[in-house]
Structure formats: C-alpha cells, structure tokens
Scaffold this active site. Structure first.
Site, PDB file in Angstrom:
ATOM      1  N   ARG A 325       0.836  -1.211   0.000  1.00  0.00           N
ATOM      2  CA  ARG A 325       0.000   0.000   0.000  1.00  0.00           C
ATOM      3  C   ARG A 325       0.870   1.261   0.000  1.00  0.00           C
ATOM      4  O   ARG A 325       0.474   2.285  -0.560  1.00  0.00           O
ATOM      5  CB  ARG A 325      -0.954  -0.004   1.198  1.00  0.00           C
ATOM      6  CG  ARG A 325      -1.929   1.165   1.207  1.00  0.00           C
ATOM      7  CD  ARG A 325      -2.977   1.039   2.294  1.00  0.00           C
ATOM      8  NE  ARG A 325      -4.100   0.226   1.888  1.00  0.00           N
ATOM      9  CZ  ARG A 325      -5.259   0.715   1.430  1.00  0.00           C
ATOM     10  NH1 ARG A 325      -5.433   2.025   1.311  1.00  0.00           N
ATOM     11  NH2 ARG A 325      -6.249  -0.079   1.108  1.00  0.00           N
ATOM     12  N   GLU A 728      -9.258   6.346   8.022  1.00  0.00           N
ATOM     13  CA  GLU A 728      -7.814   6.475   7.820  1.00  0.00           C
ATOM     14  C   GLU A 728      -7.345   7.755   7.125  1.00  0.00           C
ATOM     15  O   GLU A 728      -6.299   8.298   7.504  1.00  0.00           O
ATOM     16  CB  GLU A 728      -7.304   5.263   7.031  1.00  0.00           C
ATOM     17  CG  GLU A 728      -7.373   3.977   7.816  1.00  0.00           C
ATOM     18  CD  GLU A 728      -6.917   2.782   6.999  1.00  0.00           C
ATOM     19  OE1 GLU A 728      -6.072   2.015   7.470  1.00  0.00           O
ATOM     20  OE2 GLU A 728      -7.421   2.614   5.867  1.00  0.00           O
TER      21      GLU A 728
END
Length: 778
Positions: A325, A728
C-alpha cells in the site's frame, strides 16, 4: 428488485444523520461502557503474565523457573512444551512467529514463558524471578543496519513501474536525489491488550478479547490448541481504541490465555502493563526512502524512482500488505509519467511491525511530499503551486503508476475551496513579511492534498456479513462482522438498518461481534467497516422486506407497488399497518424474520507480481492547511491554525465523521512531530511509557481548528448511501503541519534550500535543521 424497492419506499423518513450520537457515548462519559477488563470474572479465574527475553538477539542457554514457582500466589508456568497444537501465532500460519520462543531470541521482550497466578499482581511479580542465561549476538536494529548487514528480508518486496523512468530522468531539466527517514508510531490505544478465556466442554474455549479481527484470533487460537475453528468462539463487544494494533497483535495474549486455560481448566485473564504492551507489540513501520525525482522548469514531474526500505521486525506479520500500500500511494494526488518504486521488507531484531491506521499509505505520502518540497525549493516556488501543477487532470494525465484510472477526481475543487476558505494566499504573504523582521519566532504555512484508495488489495478480504433478526414485537437485533473500537461503526450500522426498515432507531439493538454468529469475517481495518458490513446489512434488510411484501401481497390481495414502507408502519393498499402489528402478522403466517446479509466489493482487481490493477473501488479526497510558529532558539513550535476540507461522500453520520477527522489529524500530527520510538544499541525500546513517548495532549491541538465536509460530494461507487470511508484518510492531512514546519525552517536561509526534515520532526530535529541551513548559507 431495486425498482420495486424504490416504489415501496415512498414516504420514508430517514434518520437525522447529524443528530444521532454514538450509541455508547453516554456509557463512555459515565464509565458504564463494558470493556474486557470490566467483565465479571468467573469464579476461580486465574491470571497469566508473560516472562520475556532480556536480549534482542541470541540463543537461550538455560532457564530456571524454580523461584517463579515458589513465589506467593503462583499456580504454575506454561512454556512452548505446554502447547497442544502448533507453536505458531503468525497471521498466515507460516511459522515465523512463535507463541513462546524455545531456543533463539529475535527481539527484546519476546515471550519465553508465562506465569499463572491467583492474582495478576502475583503473576506479574513472579515473572521477574526467572533466571535465564543467553549467548548474546549483535542485533540488527534499523533499515540502514539491515542494508549494511546484507539486506535480509522477511519476504520479497514489490515493484510498481510505468513508462521509461531512466530515460525520463536523463531527459529532465532538473533531477534531485535524496533520502528521508520516516519514523514509526506506537498505537497507544487507551485500552491495552487484554483477553479473558473461559474453557468449556470437549476442549472448547470462549474468548472475550480486544481484537479487530475475531476470525483471525479464532484461527490462531484453534491452531495453537490443535482444535478445529468451531471449537473456538470469539466475542468482542467493544475496544478502547485499536488503530491497527489489535488486528494481529492481540492473538498472542489470547493464545497465552487459551493454553493456560487448557492446562489448568480454569478461566484465564491476560492483561500486560502499558510498558510491556509497548515493548512486546508491533508498531507502524518506519522507512528509509531513497529517491530521485526529475522535473522541468515549471515544476512538472517527469519521472520518479524510489526505494522504500521498511523496518519489518523479526517476522512477516502484515508487512507485505503494508509495504504494497505504501507503493500504491507513492504518487498521492499527482500524475507520474514515468515511475519505478520498489519496496524492501527488512528483517530486524525488533518487534514485528504491523498494521497502523493508514496501513502503509501515510509513509508513501510523506515521501512524495518530500519530493514536492524538493521541487519547490529548487525552483523558488510555493509548494502548493507545485502540487496543483502536478494533479491528475481528468484527461490524459489520469492513470496511477499501477494502472488504475482516477475517475472521480475532485481534488482540484477541494484544494480551490480550501485555499479560498483558509485565506491561504493572503496568510502566506503575511507570514513571509513577518519572517523578514522577526529573527526569533518564524512562522510557516502549508497546504497538502490527500488522495487515498479504499479497498483491501487482497481481494478475498473485501467481504462483509450481518445476521439480522426481527422479533415479534418489531424490535431488531443485529450481529455483524465488524468490530467497534470507538469509531462509530455500530451506530452507523444501526442507522442503516433503521432507515432501510423505516423504523425508529430505538428499535434496533446491536451487540457483540461473535464468530459463532457471523463467521469468516474480514478485519475491521482499511476504513472499510461501514462499506462492507453496512452493505451486508442492507442486503439482510431487503431480504426480509421482500418477504414482508410477498406476505402482504398474498394476505391482502394487492400488487407489489401497493406495499409501501412508511415511518413505523407499512401501507398495504388502503390499510396502514403499524410496524409491530405487521411483524406479528408475518410471524403468524410463518414468514422467516431473520436473514444473513452478505456483500462482496465489485470492480476490483490486483496482480501483485505485475504491480498492476484496479485495487480500489474508489478514492477519498481531502486537504489540510496548517500554520505554525517556531522558536528559532529552541526548535519548539505550536500549531496556530488548521483548516480541513474532507470528502466523505454523502455522510451517514456527520458528527461521527467530523470526530474521526479531528482525531485522525491529531494522531497523524503526533506521528509526524512528537512521537519518537527509540531503541538503544542493545535493542531495548527506551520509549515505552507516557513518560518517554509523547503522544499529543490537549495543549498540542491547533489553536484554531476548522473542519468541514465537502457536502457536495456524492460517491459514485456502489456504497452505503453514497458515503465514503473516513477512518484512515485524516491521518495524512497532518502532513500539512510538516510542510508548514519546513517553510518556517527554510525561512532562516531565505527559502533558498529545502528544509529536509525527517520525521518525527521533534523540536530537536527542527532546531538542528535550522542550524544546518544557517551554516550552509554562510
């Protein structure tokens, strides 16, 4: 089905989304919210406490637990020899993460045994009495040390590339090469790791535990005990924070309790001190990023080449997903015509680093924003101007380095609105004027965009499930795969169900997440709790609504379009039937009033080997503008003001979303400014308590803190009520504070050189950066 549903939902009164409080808010503030440590202990409960390694690397040459067993209140000791199944608590079951180390020690604080006592205090004191001898070796502690030692990795990294980056860099008018060190972060959840394990019949166990991933805890405990998964039940009512630190890290404490419960036949509670919790559990991955960025005279990026070295610790844990990621977010909101980014997952003799809010994405954004800073200071431009010149543009410059098209790009509008509302340009001009005449206190301002992808890159994890039951009195009970850790997931699921059924929210009750009710659930992570489980809840409610429609059609001889769900009632032809009465009638007609809802995310794909695909269902967009003041004599600073504009699509619960943005920003600010993890040369973590590890406090918040939602944004992807994830992305908005600190530091050299602040940008680092720039300017 959808067309019929739309016709039947005329007259619906949706929940007032701005006014629905968190379902446990009143319990939180009165102390009545029940956490694992609050659960009444069964009679005869024993307590386990870990005995850990005093070195970071070496071999165990001897263990003497005689003094431990003789200590007051001690019932016994468990070691690897007591494990009935496999000595393996790794998430993937690959054997690189043991419950108890047997011969080799790979990090300081690694569990070797556990003491079981009649009280926690007795077990804790006795654990210190073991006599363990070692043959100590020199530990490898950080990325540079790992590189110098030959670069041992816990798993192969990944490469993402597009275009010809070598040619792009050779042809670029300017090329800047550099490196940045990005620090890790302790989760510092308010509720520490804790498990209460209750043994049952036939070797079964029930665990009340603080975990974001009940199914993983179930699998690991079953592996350790040598059971099938159906012999382990995991219940989670709520957690006092998680932030990724309870996705895999809690399995250690659950498994210790399970092994002790099996051996002693009694309920076992395991709860470490904060110091031991911090020394034993993994952190946010810290990185060293070596980069080269090529650009033209206007600051337009031509190519980027970068290596992302991550300190992964002694085992793999979730490092593949985290570092993948990172690379997927290496470009943030910017178009890279040519790219080659690669990850290296380094083995070190430190705790096994793990998931943390943002899951690798924040580190990718910090690195690319350093490159933006390099371009701006090389060309004498405002960093915001360089950012705007490199945005995806919706035409040809519209594909990420891994090949996903950016279809919903609203970043230019987000930035334009925030630039205007924060009065960025006027304030920046005033700050520059201030800095010319104030040698002691320098100020800076920064505005940073955040584009963040939403979905798990591992396709199998993109699924949600819900068990929905309607009782004869019309009340509704729901159990879902997601876990509540303060983020408001339960509240949002209840709202979704109430709106779908057109009933009062008070009729809906949600209780503990349980593996014996909703099996094989994905972790509550990646900001996906509502996206996955909310859609599953909608599926469950629509199954039951369809049955009710079919019942009404048969019982009242009407057509489907004559059955309309209204607030607290169902209109069937000319009859308006109160909700409880409708349910009682359906029960009397033997209509099933429970349903298992399911959802799987569509339109996603990922080929890790090729580094290509469309791993995200959609992107969220946001931006923050922060202003700081820095004391040039000490490096100390304050955040004067922060303005945030965040895209959450069509918000399900505005108040909860704003709370998530505020909290995420402050947590991100702590990561980038004050939260410093420090290991000594022996591999001992020295910042293992609030006295040495500084999380933000109330006085660290921005003096002026403005948070707004992009109310006009509607998610075009198939999500719950066209909403977007919110958990997030706000973490990365705090990069605006780092950018502002950089401007203040650069002002001491008249903005001619990039500040090159590594993170965390502590007052010491800020002071040293200013002194370095002053010396270079002479």
């Amino acid at each position: 089905m959808d067309d019929v549903r739309k016709r039947r939902d005329i007259g619906a009164r949706p929940t007032n989304r701005a006014m629905v409080p968190h379902d446990s808010a009143h319990k939180h503030v009165t102390g009545r919210a029940e956490y694992v440590d609050d659960i009444p202990e069964p009679t005869g409960t024993l307590h386990a406490y870990l005995g850990t390694a005093a070195i970071a690397s070496g071999e165990i040459t001897g263990i003497d637990v005689g003094a431990v067993l003789a200590a007051p209140g001690v019932v016994g000791v468990i070691t690897a020899a007591d494990i009935p199944g496999k000595n393996d608590i790794s998430p993937a079951g690959i054997g690189d993460d043991t419950l108890f180390c047997e011969t080799s020690v790979t990090y300081h604080g690694q569990p070797i045994f556990a003491v079981v006592g009649r009280t926690r205090d007795a077990a804790r004191r006795a654990a210190k009495l073991a006599k363990i001898s070692y043959a100590e070796t020199v530990p490898i502690l950080d990325v540079r040390a790992a590189q110098e030692a030959g670069g041992r990795v816990v798993a192969p990294g990944m490469v993402i590339q597009n275009g010809n980056v070598k040619a792009a860099l050779e042809a670029a008018a300017h090329v800047v090469r550099g490196s940045i060190t990005i620090g890790g972060q302790e989760h510092f959840y308010l509720e520490g790791q804790v498990s209460l394990v209750v043994p049952g019949e036939d070797g079964e166990v029930t665990l009340h535990t603080a975990t974001q991933h009940p199914s993983d805890t179930q699998d690991v405990v079953a592996r350790v005990l040598g059971l099938d998964a159906n012999g382990v039940r995991v219940h989670v009512r709520r957690m006092g924070g998680g932030f990724g630190g309870k996705e895999t890290q809690g399995t250690l404490f659950a498994a210790v309790g399970a092994v002790a419960a099996r051996k002693f036949g009694r309920a076992i509670k395991v709860r470490p001190d904060r110091d031991d919790d911090m020394m034993i559990t993994g952190k946010r991955h810290d990185y060293v990023v070596d980069y080269a960025v090529g650009f033209d005279d206007n600051g337009i990026i031509a190519g980027v080449e970068a290596d992302y070295g991550a300190r992964c610790g002694y085992s793999l844990d979730l490092s593949i997903g985290v570092t993948d990621r990172t690379l997927m977010h290496a470009s943030n909101a910017y178009y890279f015509p040519a790219t080659r980014v690669a990850s290296q997952l380094y083995y070190t003799n430190t705790v096994s680093n793990t998931a943390f809010r943002g899951y690798g994405g924040p580190q990718g954004l910090v690195a690319v924003e350093r490159m933006i800073e390099e371009i701006a200071y090389t060309l004498g431009l405002d960093t915001l101007e360089v950012r705007k010149r490199n945005f995806y543009d919706g035409a040809k410059r519209n594909a990420t380095p891994y090949g996903q098209e950016v279809r919903d790009n609203i970043m230019p509008r987000i930035i334009a609105e925030l630039e205007a509302s924060s009065e960025y340009q006027a304030r920046r001009a005033e700050i520059i004027a201030h800095n010319r005449t104030n040698p002691i206190v320098r100020r800076g301002i920064g505005m940073v965009p955040v584009k963040f992808g939403i979905s798990f890159s591992k396709k199998v994890m993109n699924q949600g499930a819900v068990l929905l039951t309607i009782y004869r009195d019309g009340s509704v009970h729901v159990s879902q795969g997601g876990t509540e850790m303060g983020q408001g997931l339960h509240t949002k699921i209840m709202q979704v169900i109430a709106e779908e059924l057109h009933i009062d929210l008070s009729r809906v009750r949600i209780t503990a997440t349980a593996t014996d009710k909703v099996p094989n659930a994905a972790p509550t992570a990646g900001s996906l709790g509502t996206d996955l489980n909310g859609m599953a809840a909608i599926d469950a409610t629509r199954q039951i609504k369809q049955r009710l429609v079919e019942f009404a059609m048969d019982a009242y001889r009407v057509h489907a379009e004559q059955v309309v769900f209204e607030h607290e009632a169902v209109r069937v032809g000319r009859h308006l039937i109160a909700w409880p009465e409708m349910i009682e009638q359906a029960y009397g007609a033997r209509v099933s009033l429970s349903a298992a809802g399911f959802y799987k995310t569509p339109h996603i794909s990922w080929d890790r080997k090729a580094g290509k695909g469309s791993p995200y269902l959609y992107f969220t967009y946001g931006a923050a503008c922060s202003e700081v003041a820095v004391d040039t004599l000490t490096g100390e600073y304050v955040v004067l003001r922060t303005d945030i504009l965040q895209d959450v699509g069509r918000s399900i619960n505005r108040d909860i979303d704003i709370g998530q943005i505020e909290g995420g920003f402050i947590q991100g600010m702590g990561w980038l400014t004050t939260e410093e993890l420090w290991w000594d040369s022996k591999g001992r973590l020295r910042t293992h308590a609030p006295s040495t590890y500084k999380i933000p406090v109330a006085s660290d918040r921005p003096r002026i803190f403005n948070v707004a939602l992009a109310e006009w944004s509607i998610n075009e992807a198939p999500t719950v009520r066209n909403s977007k994830a919110v958990g997030e992305p706000p973490i990365m908005l705090a990069i605006a504070v780092l950018d502002a600190l950089g401007m203040a530091v650069a002002s001491v050299a008249d903005y001619r050189k990039a500040p090159h602040l590594d993170t965390p940008a502590t007052p010491e680092r800020v002071l040293m950066a200013m002194e370095r720039l002053r010396a270079e300017a002479v």
